[in-house]
Scaffold this active site. Structure first.
Site, PDB file in Angstrom:
ATOM      1  N   GLU A   1      32.857  74.313  42.261  1.00 34.37           N
ATOM      2  CA  GLU A   1      32.752  74.966  43.573  1.00 34.37           C
ATOM      3  C   GLU A   1      34.114  75.341  44.158  1.00 34.37           C
ATOM      4  O   GLU A   1      34.440  75.045  45.296  1.00 34.37           O
ATOM      5  CB  GLU A   1      31.985  74.070  44.564  1.00 34.37           C
ATOM      6  CG  GLU A   1      31.439  74.853  45.750  1.00 34.37           C
ATOM      7  CD  GLU A   1      30.544  74.015  46.641  1.00 34.37           C
ATOM      8  OE1 GLU A   1      29.496  74.531  47.029  1.00 34.37           O
ATOM      9  OE2 GLU A   1      30.887  72.858  46.944  1.00 34.37           O
TER      10      GLU A   1
ATOM     11  N   HIS B   1      22.346  71.729  56.728  1.00 31.47           N
ATOM     12  CA  HIS B   1      22.925  70.386  56.713  1.00 31.47           C
ATOM     13  C   HIS B   1      23.234  69.908  58.132  1.00 31.47           C
ATOM     14  O   HIS B   1      23.070  68.723  58.447  1.00 31.47           O
ATOM     15  CB  HIS B   1      24.205  70.377  55.883  1.00 31.47           C
ATOM     16  CG  HIS B   1      23.949  70.509  54.413  1.00 31.47           C
ATOM     17  ND1 HIS B   1      24.962  70.676  53.499  1.00 31.47           N
ATOM     18  CD2 HIS B   1      22.793  70.496  53.688  1.00 31.47           C
ATOM     19  CE1 HIS B   1      24.448  70.768  52.281  1.00 31.47           C
ATOM     20  NE2 HIS B   1      23.142  70.666  52.377  1.00 31.47           N
TER      21      HIS B   1
ATOM     22  N   ARG C   1      30.611  79.500  43.229  1.00 33.27           N
ATOM     23  CA  ARG C   1      29.509  78.565  43.440  1.00 33.27           C
ATOM     24  C   ARG C   1      29.185  78.376  44.917  1.00 33.27           C
ATOM     25  O   ARG C   1      28.086  77.955  45.265  1.00 33.27           O
ATOM     26  CB  ARG C   1      29.833  77.217  42.785  1.00 33.27           C
ATOM     27  CG  ARG C   1      28.668  76.241  42.857  1.00 33.27           C
ATOM     28  CD  ARG C   1      28.854  75.048  41.956  1.00 33.27           C
ATOM     29  NE  ARG C   1      27.764  74.104  42.115  1.00 33.27           N
ATOM     30  CZ  ARG C   1      27.508  73.104  41.293  1.00 33.27           C
ATOM     31  NH1 ARG C   1      28.268  72.909  40.235  1.00 33.27           N
ATOM     32  NH2 ARG C   1      26.505  72.298  41.512  1.00 33.27           N
TER      33      ARG C   1
ATOM     34  N   HIS D   1      22.832  76.676  53.935  1.00 34.78           N
ATOM     35  CA  HIS D   1      22.951  75.227  53.846  1.00 34.78           C
ATOM     36  C   HIS D   1      23.907  74.630  54.872  1.00 34.78           C
ATOM     37  O   HIS D   1      23.708  73.489  55.302  1.00 34.78           O
ATOM     38  CB  HIS D   1      23.383  74.821  52.437  1.00 34.78           C
ATOM     39  CG  HIS D   1      22.269  74.863  51.442  1.00 34.78           C
ATOM     40  ND1 HIS D   1      21.551  76.007  51.186  1.00 34.78           N
ATOM     41  CD2 HIS D   1      21.737  73.886  50.655  1.00 34.78           C
ATOM     42  CE1 HIS D   1      20.630  75.740  50.277  1.00 34.78           C
ATOM     43  NE2 HIS D   1      20.721  74.472  49.945  1.00 34.78           N
TER      44      HIS D   1
ATOM     45  N   LYS E   1      26.064  68.216  40.956  1.00 31.51           N
ATOM     46  CA  LYS E   1      26.486  67.668  42.242  1.00 31.51           C
ATOM     47  C   LYS E   1      25.724  66.369  42.507  1.00 31.51           C
ATOM     48  O   LYS E   1      24.492  66.342  42.426  1.00 31.51           O
ATOM     49  CB  LYS E   1      26.205  68.650  43.376  1.00 31.51           C
ATOM     50  CG  LYS E   1      27.228  69.748  43.536  1.00 31.51           C
ATOM     51  CD  LYS E   1      26.913  70.536  44.793  1.00 31.51           C
ATOM     52  CE  LYS E   1      27.958  71.576  45.086  1.00 31.51           C
ATOM     53  NZ  LYS E   1      27.645  72.305  46.334  1.00 31.51           N
TER      54      LYS E   1
ATOM     55  N   LYS F   1      21.011  79.695  38.931  1.00 31.29           N
ATOM     56  CA  LYS F   1      21.905  78.572  39.205  1.00 31.29           C
ATOM     57  C   LYS F   1      22.765  78.248  37.982  1.00 31.29           C
ATOM     58  O   LYS F   1      23.961  77.961  38.116  1.00 31.29           O
ATOM     59  CB  LYS F   1      21.125  77.337  39.633  1.00 31.29           C
ATOM     60  CG  LYS F   1      22.072  76.182  39.979  1.00 31.29           C
ATOM     61  CD  LYS F   1      21.525  75.198  40.949  1.00 31.29           C
ATOM     62  CE  LYS F   1      22.624  74.263  41.438  1.00 31.29           C
ATOM     63  NZ  LYS F   1      22.117  73.226  42.362  1.00 31.29           N
TER      64      LYS F   1
ATOM     65  N   ARG G   1      33.250  54.207  35.169  1.00 27.08           N
ATOM     66  CA  ARG G   1      33.922  55.514  35.167  1.00 27.08           C
ATOM     67  C   ARG G   1      33.065  56.640  34.583  1.00 27.08           C
ATOM     68  O   ARG G   1      33.580  57.677  34.171  1.00 27.08           O
ATOM     69  CB  ARG G   1      35.269  55.438  34.431  1.00 27.08           C
ATOM     70  CG  ARG G   1      36.268  54.511  35.106  1.00 27.08           C
ATOM     71  CD  ARG G   1      37.656  54.703  34.513  1.00 27.08           C
ATOM     72  NE  ARG G   1      38.634  53.867  35.210  1.00 27.08           N
ATOM     73  CZ  ARG G   1      38.990  52.644  34.820  1.00 27.08           C
ATOM     74  NH1 ARG G   1      38.453  52.120  33.726  1.00 27.08           N
ATOM     75  NH2 ARG G   1      39.864  51.954  35.500  1.00 27.08           N
TER      76      ARG G   1
ATOM     77  N   HIS H   1      14.752  68.534  53.735  1.00 22.46           N
ATOM     78  CA  HIS H   1      15.913  69.376  53.432  1.00 22.46           C
ATOM     79  C   HIS H   1      15.535  70.854  53.360  1.00 22.46           C
ATOM     80  O   HIS H   1      16.206  71.713  53.953  1.00 22.46           O
ATOM     81  CB  HIS H   1      16.532  68.925  52.114  1.00 22.46           C
ATOM     82  CG  HIS H   1      17.662  69.785  51.650  1.00 22.46           C
ATOM     83  ND1 HIS H   1      18.844  69.908  52.347  1.00 22.46           N
ATOM     84  CD2 HIS H   1      17.786  70.596  50.561  1.00 22.46           C
ATOM     85  CE1 HIS H   1      19.654  70.747  51.719  1.00 22.46           C
ATOM     86  NE2 HIS H   1      19.035  71.175  50.634  1.00 22.46           N
TER      87      HIS H   1
ATOM     88  N   ASN I   1      25.434  77.895  48.758  1.00 22.44           N
ATOM     89  CA  ASN I   1      25.337  77.236  50.061  1.00 22.44           C
ATOM     90  C   ASN I   1      24.764  78.140  51.142  1.00 22.44           C
ATOM     91  O   ASN I   1      24.767  77.758  52.316  1.00 22.44           O
ATOM     92  CB  ASN I   1      26.722  76.739  50.495  1.00 22.44           C
ATOM     93  CG  ASN I   1      27.223  75.603  49.635  1.00 22.44           C
ATOM     94  OD1 ASN I   1      26.493  74.668  49.343  1.00 22.44           O
ATOM     95  ND2 ASN I   1      28.479  75.688  49.221  1.00 22.44           N
TER      96      ASN I   1
ATOM     97  N   GLU J   1      14.375  76.945  48.697  1.00 25.30           N
ATOM     98  CA  GLU J   1      15.443  77.109  47.711  1.00 25.30           C
ATOM     99  C   GLU J   1      15.139  78.251  46.745  1.00 25.30           C
ATOM    100  O   GLU J   1      16.045  78.957  46.293  1.00 25.30           O
ATOM    101  CB  GLU J   1      15.663  75.807  46.945  1.00 25.30           C
ATOM    102  CG  GLU J   1      16.199  74.658  47.784  1.00 25.30           C
ATOM    103  CD  GLU J   1      17.674  74.806  48.147  1.00 25.30           C
ATOM    104  OE1 GLU J   1      18.299  75.788  47.717  1.00 25.30           O
ATOM    105  OE2 GLU J   1      18.194  73.934  48.860  1.00 25.30           O
TER     106      GLU J   1
END
Length: 359
Positions: free
Chosen positions: A236, A251, A240, A247, A142, A226, A120, A264, A244, A184
Protein backbone atom coordinates in the site's frame (compact mmCIF):
# COMPACT_ATOMS: atom_id res chain seq x y z
CA UNK A 1 -15.19 -27.69 -10.07
CA UNK A 2 -12.43 -25.53 -8.56
CA UNK A 3 -11.43 -22.27 -10.22
CA UNK A 4 -7.99 -20.87 -9.39
CA UNK A 5 -7.09 -17.18 -9.21
CA UNK A 6 -3.41 -16.56 -8.61
CA UNK A 7 -2.17 -13.63 -6.56
CA UNK A 8 1.33 -12.91 -7.88
CA UNK A 9 3.82 -11.03 -5.72
CA UNK A 10 7.43 -9.86 -6.21
CA UNK A 11 10.23 -12.33 -5.69
CA UNK A 12 8.38 -15.31 -7.14
CA UNK A 13 5.99 -15.24 -4.22
CA UNK A 14 2.26 -15.68 -4.49
CA UNK A 15 -0.65 -17.89 -3.57
CA UNK A 16 -3.88 -19.24 -5.02
CA UNK A 17 -7.47 -18.29 -4.34
CA UNK A 18 -9.40 -21.55 -4.80
CA UNK A 19 -12.99 -20.72 -5.76
CA UNK A 20 -15.88 -23.13 -5.97
CA UNK A 21 -19.06 -24.47 -4.40
CA UNK A 22 -18.80 -27.16 -1.70
CA UNK A 23 -15.01 -27.21 -1.36
CA UNK A 24 -14.82 -27.66 2.41
CA UNK A 25 -14.34 -31.21 3.61
CA UNK A 26 -12.27 -32.45 0.68
CA UNK A 27 -9.52 -34.56 2.28
CA UNK A 28 -6.71 -33.20 0.11
CA UNK A 29 -7.91 -29.59 -0.07
CA UNK A 30 -5.47 -28.13 2.46
CA UNK A 31 -2.60 -30.61 2.23
CA UNK A 32 -0.31 -28.47 0.03
CA UNK A 33 -0.59 -25.47 2.38
CA UNK A 34 -0.40 -26.93 5.91
CA UNK A 35 2.61 -27.94 8.03
CA UNK A 36 2.61 -30.74 10.61
CA UNK A 37 0.72 -28.58 13.11
CA UNK A 38 -2.36 -26.41 12.69
CA UNK A 39 -4.24 -23.98 14.91
CA UNK A 40 -7.77 -23.26 13.69
CA UNK A 41 -9.08 -19.87 14.81
CA UNK A 42 -12.85 -19.52 14.52
CA UNK A 43 -15.91 -18.44 16.50
CA UNK A 44 -18.72 -20.45 18.08
CA UNK A 45 -21.31 -19.93 15.33
CA UNK A 46 -18.92 -20.82 12.50
CA UNK A 47 -17.42 -23.76 14.39
CA UNK A 48 -20.81 -25.43 14.68
CA UNK A 49 -21.37 -25.14 10.94
CA UNK A 50 -17.96 -25.74 9.37
CA UNK A 51 -15.32 -26.94 11.82
CA UNK A 52 -16.09 -30.66 11.16
CA UNK A 53 -15.52 -30.17 7.42
CA UNK A 54 -12.24 -28.36 8.03
CA UNK A 55 -11.09 -31.13 10.34
CA UNK A 56 -11.70 -33.61 7.52
CA UNK A 57 -9.44 -31.50 5.31
CA UNK A 58 -6.75 -31.63 8.03
CA UNK A 59 -6.86 -35.41 8.46
CA UNK A 60 -3.15 -35.83 7.69
CA UNK A 61 -1.94 -33.13 10.09
CA UNK A 62 -0.23 -34.49 13.22
CA UNK A 63 -1.59 -31.86 15.64
CA UNK A 64 -4.76 -29.79 15.24
CA UNK A 65 -5.85 -27.34 17.94
CA UNK A 66 -8.79 -24.94 17.95
CA UNK A 67 -9.32 -21.48 19.46
CA UNK A 68 -12.78 -19.93 19.45
CA UNK A 69 -12.94 -16.15 19.75
CA UNK A 70 -15.83 -13.73 20.08
CA UNK A 71 -17.84 -12.42 17.16
CA UNK A 72 -17.86 -8.91 15.71
CA UNK A 73 -15.53 -5.92 15.67
CA UNK A 74 -15.61 -5.63 19.47
CA UNK A 75 -13.58 -8.87 19.55
CA UNK A 76 -10.91 -7.56 17.18
CA UNK A 77 -8.63 -6.49 20.03
CA UNK A 78 -5.18 -6.98 21.49
CA UNK A 79 -6.75 -9.20 24.16
CA UNK A 80 -8.11 -11.58 21.50
CA UNK A 81 -4.77 -11.53 19.69
CA UNK A 82 -3.02 -12.38 22.97
CA UNK A 83 -5.39 -15.30 23.57
CA UNK A 84 -4.42 -16.80 20.21
CA UNK A 85 -0.73 -16.40 20.99
CA UNK A 86 -1.30 -18.02 24.39
CA UNK A 87 -2.88 -21.02 22.68
CA UNK A 88 0.01 -21.35 20.24
CA UNK A 89 2.49 -21.28 23.10
CA UNK A 90 0.49 -23.50 25.48
CA UNK A 91 0.06 -26.16 22.77
CA UNK A 92 3.77 -25.87 21.88
CA UNK A 93 3.35 -24.92 18.24
CA UNK A 94 6.61 -24.40 16.38
CA UNK A 95 7.61 -22.47 13.28
CA UNK A 96 6.23 -25.17 10.99
CA UNK A 97 2.70 -24.60 12.24
CA UNK A 98 -0.09 -23.08 10.15
CA UNK A 99 -2.80 -20.81 11.48
CA UNK A 100 -6.11 -21.55 9.77
CA UNK A 101 -8.53 -18.60 9.90
CA UNK A 102 -12.07 -20.02 9.64
CA UNK A 103 -14.59 -17.20 9.77
CA UNK A 104 -15.36 -13.69 8.66
CA UNK A 105 -13.19 -10.64 8.45
CA UNK A 106 -12.62 -10.29 12.18
CA UNK A 107 -11.37 -13.87 12.49
CA UNK A 108 -9.19 -13.49 9.42
CA UNK A 109 -7.65 -10.21 10.55
CA UNK A 110 -6.81 -11.16 14.13
CA UNK A 111 -5.73 -14.72 13.29
CA UNK A 112 -3.60 -13.34 10.48
CA UNK A 113 -1.94 -10.87 12.83
CA UNK A 114 -1.14 -13.71 15.23
CA UNK A 115 0.36 -15.72 12.36
CA UNK A 116 2.39 -12.70 11.25
CA UNK A 117 4.00 -12.25 14.65
CA UNK A 118 4.22 -15.69 16.29
CA UNK A 119 7.88 -16.74 16.19
CA UNK A 120 8.39 -13.92 13.65
CA UNK A 121 5.85 -15.37 11.25
CA UNK A 122 4.20 -18.73 10.56
CA UNK A 123 1.96 -20.08 7.83
CA UNK A 124 -1.58 -18.81 7.31
CA UNK A 125 -4.55 -20.20 5.39
CA UNK A 126 -7.68 -18.12 5.04
CA UNK A 127 -11.07 -19.86 4.89
CA UNK A 128 -13.55 -16.97 4.75
CA UNK A 129 -17.17 -17.66 5.69
CA UNK A 130 -18.77 -14.28 4.90
CA UNK A 131 -19.23 -12.54 1.56
CA UNK A 132 -17.19 -9.58 2.77
CA UNK A 133 -14.28 -11.80 3.74
CA UNK A 134 -14.53 -13.83 0.53
CA UNK A 135 -14.11 -10.78 -1.71
CA UNK A 136 -11.98 -8.52 0.42
CA UNK A 137 -10.35 -9.11 3.80
CA UNK A 138 -9.09 -12.66 3.17
CA UNK A 139 -7.11 -11.56 0.09
CA UNK A 140 -4.13 -9.24 0.16
CA UNK A 141 -2.27 -9.95 3.38
CA UNK A 142 -3.52 -7.12 5.58
CA UNK A 143 -3.86 -8.25 9.21
CA UNK A 144 -4.71 -6.10 12.20
CA UNK A 145 -6.60 -5.44 15.39
CA UNK A 146 -8.49 -2.29 16.35
CA UNK A 147 -7.68 0.34 18.94
CA UNK A 148 -10.32 2.54 20.63
CA UNK A 149 -8.83 5.49 18.73
CA UNK A 150 -9.13 3.89 15.31
CA UNK A 151 -9.70 0.83 13.21
CA UNK A 152 -6.82 -1.48 12.21
CA UNK A 153 -4.20 0.73 13.82
CA UNK A 154 -2.13 -2.25 15.04
CA UNK A 155 -1.19 -4.85 12.45
CA UNK A 156 1.17 -6.22 9.85
CA UNK A 157 1.29 -7.38 6.24
CA UNK A 158 1.31 -11.17 6.14
CA UNK A 159 0.21 -12.98 2.99
CA UNK A 160 -1.63 -16.30 3.29
CA UNK A 161 -0.45 -19.49 1.65
CA UNK A 162 -3.91 -20.00 0.19
CA UNK A 163 -7.45 -18.65 0.31
CA UNK A 164 -10.26 -21.21 0.19
CA UNK A 165 -13.26 -19.39 -1.28
CA UNK A 166 -16.17 -21.80 -0.88
CA UNK A 167 -19.34 -20.09 -2.15
CA UNK A 168 -21.40 -22.79 -0.41
CA UNK A 169 -20.80 -21.17 2.99
CA UNK A 170 -22.96 -18.24 1.96
CA UNK A 171 -26.10 -20.38 2.20
CA UNK A 172 -25.97 -20.10 6.00
CA UNK A 173 -24.90 -16.45 6.19
CA UNK A 174 -27.45 -14.21 7.94
CA UNK A 175 -29.18 -11.76 5.61
CA UNK A 176 -27.72 -8.68 7.27
CA UNK A 177 -24.17 -10.04 6.95
CA UNK A 178 -24.77 -11.00 3.33
CA UNK A 179 -26.02 -7.56 2.35
CA UNK A 180 -23.12 -5.92 4.19
CA UNK A 181 -20.72 -7.96 2.05
CA UNK A 182 -22.29 -6.60 -1.13
CA UNK A 183 -20.85 -3.18 -0.27
CA UNK A 184 -17.34 -4.46 -0.98
CA UNK A 185 -18.47 -6.06 -4.23
CA UNK A 186 -19.97 -2.75 -5.36
CA UNK A 187 -16.72 -1.01 -4.43
CA UNK A 188 -14.76 -3.03 -6.99
CA UNK A 189 -16.98 -1.84 -9.80
CA UNK A 190 -16.63 1.77 -8.72
CA UNK A 191 -12.84 1.71 -8.42
CA UNK A 192 -11.79 -0.41 -11.39
CA UNK A 193 -14.46 -1.82 -13.69
CA UNK A 194 -17.40 0.19 -15.02
CA UNK A 195 -18.70 -2.85 -16.94
CA UNK A 196 -18.76 -4.90 -13.72
CA UNK A 197 -20.67 -2.10 -12.00
CA UNK A 198 -23.21 -2.23 -14.82
CA UNK A 199 -23.42 -6.02 -14.45
CA UNK A 200 -24.15 -5.54 -10.75
CA UNK A 201 -26.95 -3.11 -11.57
CA UNK A 202 -28.49 -5.74 -13.86
CA UNK A 203 -27.95 -8.74 -11.54
CA UNK A 204 -28.40 -7.36 -8.03
CA UNK A 205 -31.67 -9.26 -7.61
CA UNK A 206 -29.94 -12.52 -8.59
CA UNK A 207 -27.23 -11.84 -6.02
CA UNK A 208 -29.78 -11.06 -3.32
CA UNK A 209 -31.48 -14.39 -4.03
CA UNK A 210 -27.99 -15.97 -3.71
CA UNK A 211 -28.01 -17.51 -7.17
CA UNK A 212 -24.80 -19.63 -7.18
CA UNK A 213 -23.71 -18.75 -10.72
CA UNK A 214 -24.14 -15.03 -10.08
CA UNK A 215 -22.29 -15.29 -6.79
CA UNK A 216 -19.37 -17.12 -8.37
CA UNK A 217 -19.09 -14.45 -11.06
CA UNK A 218 -19.27 -11.56 -8.56
CA UNK A 219 -16.74 -13.15 -6.23
CA UNK A 220 -14.41 -14.12 -9.08
CA UNK A 221 -14.38 -10.62 -10.56
CA UNK A 222 -13.93 -9.00 -7.14
CA UNK A 223 -11.00 -11.29 -6.32
CA UNK A 224 -9.44 -10.73 -9.75
CA UNK A 225 -9.50 -6.97 -9.24
CA UNK A 226 -8.06 -7.19 -5.75
CA UNK A 227 -5.39 -9.68 -6.83
CA UNK A 228 -4.29 -7.35 -9.63
CA UNK A 229 -4.09 -4.35 -7.31
CA UNK A 230 -2.20 -6.25 -4.61
CA UNK A 231 0.26 -7.60 -7.19
CA UNK A 232 1.01 -4.02 -8.26
CA UNK A 233 1.37 -2.63 -4.74
CA UNK A 234 1.60 -5.24 -1.99
CA UNK A 235 2.32 -2.87 0.91
CA UNK A 236 0.00 0.00 0.00
CA UNK A 237 2.60 2.53 -1.08
CA UNK A 238 0.67 3.72 -4.12
CA UNK A 239 -2.07 2.06 -6.19
CA UNK A 240 -3.41 -0.21 -3.44
CA UNK A 241 -4.84 2.85 -1.74
CA UNK A 242 -7.70 2.78 -4.24
CA UNK A 243 -9.09 -0.20 -2.31
CA UNK A 244 -9.84 2.26 0.49
CA UNK A 245 -12.59 4.01 -1.45
CA UNK A 246 -15.33 4.76 1.09
CA UNK A 247 -13.30 3.16 3.85
CA UNK A 248 -11.84 6.28 5.46
CA UNK A 249 -15.39 7.46 6.05
CA UNK A 250 -16.56 3.95 6.96
CA UNK A 251 -13.77 3.34 9.46
CA UNK A 252 -14.56 6.69 11.09
CA UNK A 253 -18.22 5.69 11.41
CA UNK A 254 -17.17 2.45 13.11
CA UNK A 255 -14.71 4.12 15.47
CA UNK A 256 -17.13 6.92 16.36
CA UNK A 257 -19.74 4.33 17.37
CA UNK A 258 -17.30 2.08 19.30
CA UNK A 259 -17.66 -0.67 16.64
CA UNK A 260 -21.06 -1.58 18.09
CA UNK A 261 -23.80 -0.13 15.87
CA UNK A 262 -22.85 -1.01 12.31
CA UNK A 263 -21.31 -3.92 10.46
CA UNK A 264 -18.17 -3.04 8.52
CA UNK A 265 -19.95 -3.32 5.16
CA UNK A 266 -22.81 -1.14 6.36
CA UNK A 267 -20.36 1.58 7.38
CA UNK A 268 -18.48 1.24 4.08
CA UNK A 269 -21.74 1.56 2.10
CA UNK A 270 -22.51 4.86 3.81
CA UNK A 271 -18.86 5.83 3.42
CA UNK A 272 -19.00 5.29 -0.33
CA UNK A 273 -22.04 7.57 -0.58
CA UNK A 274 -20.09 10.22 1.33
CA UNK A 275 -17.06 9.65 -0.92
CA UNK A 276 -19.21 10.06 -4.02
CA UNK A 277 -20.70 13.26 -2.62
CA UNK A 278 -17.19 14.55 -1.94
CA UNK A 279 -16.14 13.58 -5.48
CA UNK A 280 -18.99 15.63 -6.93
CA UNK A 281 -18.19 18.61 -4.70
CA UNK A 282 -14.56 18.48 -5.87
CA UNK A 283 -15.62 18.31 -9.52
CA UNK A 284 -14.12 14.83 -9.97
CA UNK A 285 -17.38 13.02 -10.66
CA UNK A 286 -20.92 13.94 -11.65
CA UNK A 287 -24.35 13.77 -10.07
CA UNK A 288 -25.42 10.88 -12.29
CA UNK A 289 -22.57 8.68 -11.08
CA UNK A 290 -23.36 9.56 -7.48
CA UNK A 291 -27.02 8.69 -8.01
CA UNK A 292 -26.15 5.34 -9.61
CA UNK A 293 -23.97 4.39 -6.65
CA UNK A 294 -26.60 5.46 -4.13
CA UNK A 295 -29.33 3.58 -6.02
CA UNK A 296 -27.35 0.34 -6.20
CA UNK A 297 -26.49 0.54 -2.51
CA UNK A 298 -30.14 1.07 -1.65
CA UNK A 299 -31.21 -1.83 -3.90
CA UNK A 300 -28.74 -3.99 -2.01
CA UNK A 301 -30.67 -3.33 1.17
CA UNK A 302 -28.03 -1.05 2.66
CA UNK A 303 -28.59 2.40 4.11
CA UNK A 304 -27.29 5.18 1.90
CA UNK A 305 -28.35 8.11 4.06
CA UNK A 306 -26.44 9.66 6.95
CA UNK A 307 -26.19 7.22 9.86
CA UNK A 308 -26.75 9.69 12.71
CA UNK A 309 -23.08 9.70 13.63
CA UNK A 310 -21.53 12.80 15.20
CA UNK A 311 -19.55 14.76 12.61
CA UNK A 312 -16.91 15.88 15.12
CA UNK A 313 -16.39 12.31 16.32
CA UNK A 314 -15.91 11.19 12.72
CA UNK A 315 -13.42 13.96 11.99
CA UNK A 316 -11.48 13.03 15.13
CA UNK A 317 -11.37 9.37 14.06
CA UNK A 318 -10.27 10.35 10.55
CA UNK A 319 -7.35 12.32 12.01
CA UNK A 320 -5.99 9.02 13.36
CA UNK A 321 -6.51 7.15 10.09
CA UNK A 322 -3.53 5.25 8.64
CA UNK A 323 -3.88 7.34 5.48
CA UNK A 324 -2.86 10.53 7.26
CA UNK A 325 0.57 11.37 5.83
CA UNK A 326 2.63 14.34 6.98
CA UNK A 327 -0.41 15.73 8.76
CA UNK A 328 -2.68 15.55 5.70
CA UNK A 329 -5.52 13.10 5.19
CA UNK A 330 -5.45 11.28 1.86
CA UNK A 331 -8.88 10.43 0.52
CA UNK A 332 -9.88 8.28 -2.45
CA UNK A 333 -12.29 10.04 -4.78
CA UNK A 334 -14.19 8.82 -7.83
CA UNK A 335 -13.19 10.15 -11.24
CA UNK A 336 -16.20 8.52 -12.89
CA UNK A 337 -17.46 4.98 -12.26
CA UNK A 338 -14.58 2.60 -12.95
CA UNK A 339 -11.79 4.96 -11.93
CA UNK A 340 -10.62 6.54 -8.68
CA UNK A 341 -7.59 8.44 -7.43
CA UNK A 342 -6.12 9.81 -4.21
CA UNK A 343 -6.16 13.43 -3.11
CA UNK A 344 -4.95 15.34 -0.09
CA UNK A 345 -6.42 18.61 -1.32
CA UNK A 346 -9.80 18.60 0.45
CA UNK A 347 -10.95 21.76 2.24
CA UNK A 348 -12.22 20.95 5.72
CA UNK A 349 -15.60 22.56 5.09
CA UNK A 350 -16.09 20.44 1.98
CA UNK A 351 -15.23 17.33 3.95
CA UNK A 352 -17.69 18.31 6.66
CA UNK A 353 -20.45 18.70 4.09
CA UNK A 354 -19.76 15.28 2.63
CA UNK A 355 -19.85 13.70 6.11
CA UNK A 356 -23.09 15.52 6.93
CA UNK A 357 -24.68 14.25 3.71
CA UNK A 358 -28.43 13.81 4.20
CA UNK A 359 -28.64 15.69 7.49
Amino acid sequence: MIERIDVTLPGERGYPILLGNGLLGSPDLLEPYIGNQALVVTNVAVAVLYLPQVRRSLVGVEQVDVVEIGDGETSKTLDTYAAILDALIDKRHNRSTTVVALGGGVVGDVAGFAAATYQRGVGLVQIPTTLLALVDSSVGGKTAVNHPSGKNLIGAFHQPQAVIADVGVLATLPEREFRAGLAEVIKYGIIADAAFFGWLESHIDDLLSRDPASLVHAIRRSCEIKAEVVADDEREQDRRMILNFGHTFGHAIEAATAYERFLHGEAVAAGMVMAMDLSVRLGRSNDQDAKRVRRLIERSGLRAEALDVDVEAMLDAMSMDKKVMQGRLRLIVCDGIGAVSATSDVPEQTLRRAIALGR
